[in-house]
Design an enzyme around this catalytic site. Structure first.
Site, PDB file in Angstrom:
ATOM      1  N   GLU A 187       0.890  -1.181   0.158  1.00  0.00           N
ATOM      2  CA  GLU A 187      -0.120  -0.178   0.070  1.00  0.00           C
ATOM      3  C   GLU A 187       0.574   1.175  -0.012  1.00  0.00           C
ATOM      4  OE1 GLU A 187      -2.207  -0.738   3.595  1.00  0.00           O
ATOM      5  OE2 GLU A 187      -0.663   0.390   4.944  1.00  0.00           O
ATOM      6  N   HIS A 234       0.437   5.669   1.250  1.00  0.00           N
ATOM      7  CA  HIS A 234      -0.223   6.845   1.745  1.00  0.00           C
ATOM      8  C   HIS A 234       0.703   8.003   2.086  1.00  0.00           C
ATOM      9  CE1 HIS A 234       1.715   4.831   5.316  1.00  0.00           C
ATOM     10  NE2 HIS A 234       0.891   3.590   4.892  1.00  0.00           N
ATOM     11  N   HIS A 290       5.972   6.044   7.531  1.00  0.00           N
ATOM     12  CA  HIS A 290       5.924   5.094   8.583  1.00  0.00           C
ATOM     13  C   HIS A 290       7.658   4.792   9.138  1.00  0.00           C
ATOM     14  CE1 HIS A 290       2.282   2.883   8.295  1.00  0.00           C
ATOM     15  NE2 HIS A 290       2.537   2.244   7.334  1.00  0.00           N
ATOM     16  N   HIS A 344       4.963   0.390   0.057  1.00  0.00           N
ATOM     17  CA  HIS A 344       5.681  -0.373   0.875  1.00  0.00           C
ATOM     18  C   HIS A 344       4.722  -2.028   1.305  1.00  0.00           C
ATOM     19  CE1 HIS A 344       3.044   2.074   3.356  1.00  0.00           C
ATOM     20  NE2 HIS A 344       3.141   1.433   4.089  1.00  0.00           N
ATOM     21  N   CYS A 394       6.031  -0.246  14.622  1.00  0.00           N
ATOM     22  CA  CYS A 394       5.819   0.628  13.583  1.00  0.00           C
ATOM     23  C   CYS A 394       5.122   2.019  14.548  1.00  0.00           C
ATOM     24  CB  CYS A 394       4.797   0.189  12.476  1.00  0.00           C
ATOM     25  SG  CYS A 394       4.083   1.366  11.093  1.00  0.00           S
TER      26      CYS A 394
END
Lengths: 172, 172
Positions: B103, B105, B109, B143, B157
């Site tokens: 995904e 975004h 992260h 990723h 995370c």
């Protein structure tokens, strides 16, 4: 003040008693507009289990000497490189007998044990911290990290990128 | 939008493809005004090196099954308990052969290796991740975390408490 927190120091000079130098860590934003200044690259900081250093990350002083702390070094893993994160990730290491400043502030700390064992003092209680223990230090709570052992004590400390100025606590 | 980021999902329903359930993690704020609802307590989550669990933290599903991931569990260490932090800290564990969703975004992260070894795929590159390696995944980068080994692969995370909705990436 848009986030409902007071006394943000993001745009102020680095207070001597902050957990880290703003000059070193940056504001956590790549530009004044809050957007990264340029396309960010993936960064891998490889851990060295012998030295407890990470590739591409320098060991620095914890903060300016002011008599309130001793034998602490800082590694800024995330923060000050144009990241857009709302948080910074730092590794602190306290030598035997060392301690961070006893202080309080509105922003919270999340501390994760990484190396050896140490003590996290919060609101007059002492919590023993070992590998991967996670402790949440609430807003306004006086706190201090100490190494009462004979080996280095290292921990991650995660904080908001925009945070208020720590206030020293004089009395233990 | 006060922080210069778009498509925040903080006030929206949990997207099925998010890293974690908003219902479980909360908004990262104790109340709609952004202040803690009550005086927060110090929380110590003691790590169990045998089970890779933390006291006071339950193991949950990574997210709802949608065919994009397999064999992943989630432990929310910081988030959803009235904290006022601008970040959440989660531990994910991927069983051998498992993987998170591929995904992308806008939010970043920060991944820290905790257990075993795994692969962090970012922008068509694979990075081997071992104990305490730290990887920064930039905004918009596709990723995925994978376990190609024979033992569990676990990692922290860290993400912004307010973050945009992940978008699945169909093609590898």
């Amino acid at each position: 003040m848009s986030k409902g927190k007071e006394n943000r120091t993001s745009d102020q000079a680095a207070p001597s008693c902050d957990w880290g130098s703003k000059a070193a860590e940056g504001k956590g934003k790549g530009s004044p507009g809050g957007k990264p200044a340029a396309r960010q690259r993936t960064r891998l900081h490889r851990f060295d289990s012998k030295s407890y250093h990470w590739s591409g990350v320098k060991e620095e002083a914890y903060k300016k000497p002011d008599g309130s702390w001793a034998d602490v070094v800082r590694h800024t893993l995330i923060g000050g490189r144009g990241e857009n994160t709302d948080f910074h990730l730092r590794y602190f290491e306290v030598a035997p007998g060392g301690m961070t400043s006893l202080e309080r502030h509105t922003h919270e700390h999340v501390v994760v044990g990484v190396r050896g064992r140490g003590v996290c003092h919060v609101r007059k209680k002492d919590y023993a911290i070992g590998l991967l223990d996670v402790i949440y230090i609430p807003p306004g709570a006086e706190h201090q990290l100490r190494n009462e052992g004979k080996r280095p004590f290292g921990f991650f400390c995660i904080v908001d990128a925009e945070r208020d100025r720590p206030m020293p606590v004089e009395d233990m």
